[in-house]
Write an enzyme that holds these catalytic residues in place. Structure first.
Site, mmCIF file in Angstrom:
data_model
loop_
_atom_site.group_PDB
_atom_site.id
_atom_site.type_symbol
_atom_site.label_atom_id
_atom_site.label_comp_id
_atom_site.label_asym_id
_atom_site.label_seq_id
_atom_site.Cartn_x
_atom_site.Cartn_y
_atom_site.Cartn_z
ATOM 1 N N CYS A 114 1.293 -5.335 5.443
ATOM 2 C CA CYS A 114 0.466 -5.434 6.769
ATOM 3 C C CYS A 114 -0.964 -5.353 6.751
ATOM 4 O O CYS A 114 -1.561 -5.800 7.614
ATOM 5 C CB CYS A 114 1.007 -4.206 7.678
ATOM 6 S SG CYS A 114 0.977 -2.699 6.967
ATOM 7 N N TYR A 115 -1.290 -5.087 5.767
ATOM 8 C CA TYR A 115 -2.845 -5.162 5.164
ATOM 9 C C TYR A 115 -2.728 -5.720 3.683
ATOM 10 O O TYR A 115 -3.193 -5.277 2.965
ATOM 11 C CB TYR A 115 -3.363 -3.860 5.116
ATOM 12 C CG TYR A 115 -3.602 -3.029 6.598
ATOM 13 C CD1 TYR A 115 -4.638 -3.645 7.583
ATOM 14 C CD2 TYR A 115 -2.731 -2.093 6.936
ATOM 15 C CE1 TYR A 115 -4.496 -2.942 8.649
ATOM 16 C CE2 TYR A 115 -2.842 -1.251 7.914
ATOM 17 C CZ TYR A 115 -3.802 -1.983 8.897
ATOM 18 O OH TYR A 115 -4.029 -1.127 10.152
#
Length: 294
Positions: free
Chosen positions: A143-144
């Site tokens: 997600c990052y």
């Protein structure tokens, strides 16, 4: 029947403030008023006493949100002008401590070290509207995915910046002397050998907690002057010791109460927030703190 000869409520004082009729004296001025008019008449005449201090307060720093990148990053290490900030928070939140030195500072390898730049200086630079170079690294997640960003930041463009000082406004403090045969370098300054000088740190008659020794008006939620802007007492500070030995008038004879204060860094002024270099010891931050006492 009231135990006091003069009675004023916070509501009464706020009404006088709103009407422009409030009488304010500094902690220095109130001493002469009491001497000339007596305590009862002084209490009748004066509604608010202002107190304050401006000195190095090592337990200080700022929470910074430096904004999301594209793609996103969950920063695990952050530096501002090569000063490390703690990044063990959410994705782009960090905390820069006043005493953190620059990464390439020689420290005390050449004794006594100069400690010319650190976290307190970064905070001052931001307040002086200077750009600060930020670098963040990460291990990357689904997600990052971003693993590094580098960019210039300025106080105006930061989503949030909050000065948050875990221990300010010490109620009394030690006096430092050096009885050895050599000069020593401390957070209380340079101490000459054989009791050649004595260094102390106190605002004396202006001290907020000297003027409210039992914390009857200063506490959680008290609005204060902080760094040239508005701040609040969030909690008692670290190392808060209210039960120490005191004089008959309530003044502690050793380090006692402390305040945890916080406020919006964006609304503060560099005149009242200064990075400090203490020879042979390290970096710090001088903080202007003022507290009104009704």
């Amino acid at each position: 029947m009231s135990r006091y000869k003069v009675n004023k409520s916070i509501r009464d004082i706020n009404a006088k403030i709103k009407a422009g009729e409030v009488v304010v004296a500094t902690a220095e001025e109130i001493i002469d008023i009491v001497k000339s008019e007596g305590p009862e008449e002084a209490a009748r005449q004066v509604d608010v006493v202002t107190t304050g201090t401006f000195a190095p307060m090592c337990s200080s720093g700022a929470f910074i949100n430096f904004g999301h990148s594209v793609p996103g990053i969950k920063a695990s290490k952050v530096w501002m002008n090569n000063v490390a900030a703690y990044a063990g928070l959410a994705a782009v939140d960090c905390f820069i401590g006043a005493t953190e030195p620059c990464e390439d500072d020689p420290l005390n390898k050449v004794h006594p070290g100069e400690f010319t730049y650190g976290g307190g200086h970064v905070i001052q630079d931001l307040l002086e509207r200077k750009t600060v170079f930020l670098k963040a690294t990460a291990y990357g997640t689904d997600c990052y995915p971003n693993r590094m960003i580098e960019k210039e930041i300025a106080l105006k463009s930061l989503p949030q910046a909050t000065l948050c000082n875990p221990r300010n406004g010490y109620q009394n403090y030690n006096c430092a002397i050096n009885l050895s045969n050599k000069t020593v370098y401390t957070y209380m300054g340079t101490l000459k050998p054989k009791a050649g000088n004595a260094n102390y740190c106190s605002a004396g008659e202006l001290s907020p907690l000297f003027n409210d020794p039992f914390y009857m008006t200063i506490g959680m939620g008290t609005r204060v002057f902080l760094g040239g802007g508005e701040g609040y007492v969030a909690w008692h500070g670290t190392q808060h010791r209210p039960s120490v030995k005191r004089t008959p008038k309530g003044i502690p004879v050793s380090p006692a109460g402390t305040l945890m204060v916080m406020g919006d860094l964006k609304k503060m002024n560099a005149k009242w927030i200064k990075g400090v270099s203490i020879q042979g010891y390290g970096c710090s931050l001088a903080v202007g703190l003022g507290v009104p006492i009704p």
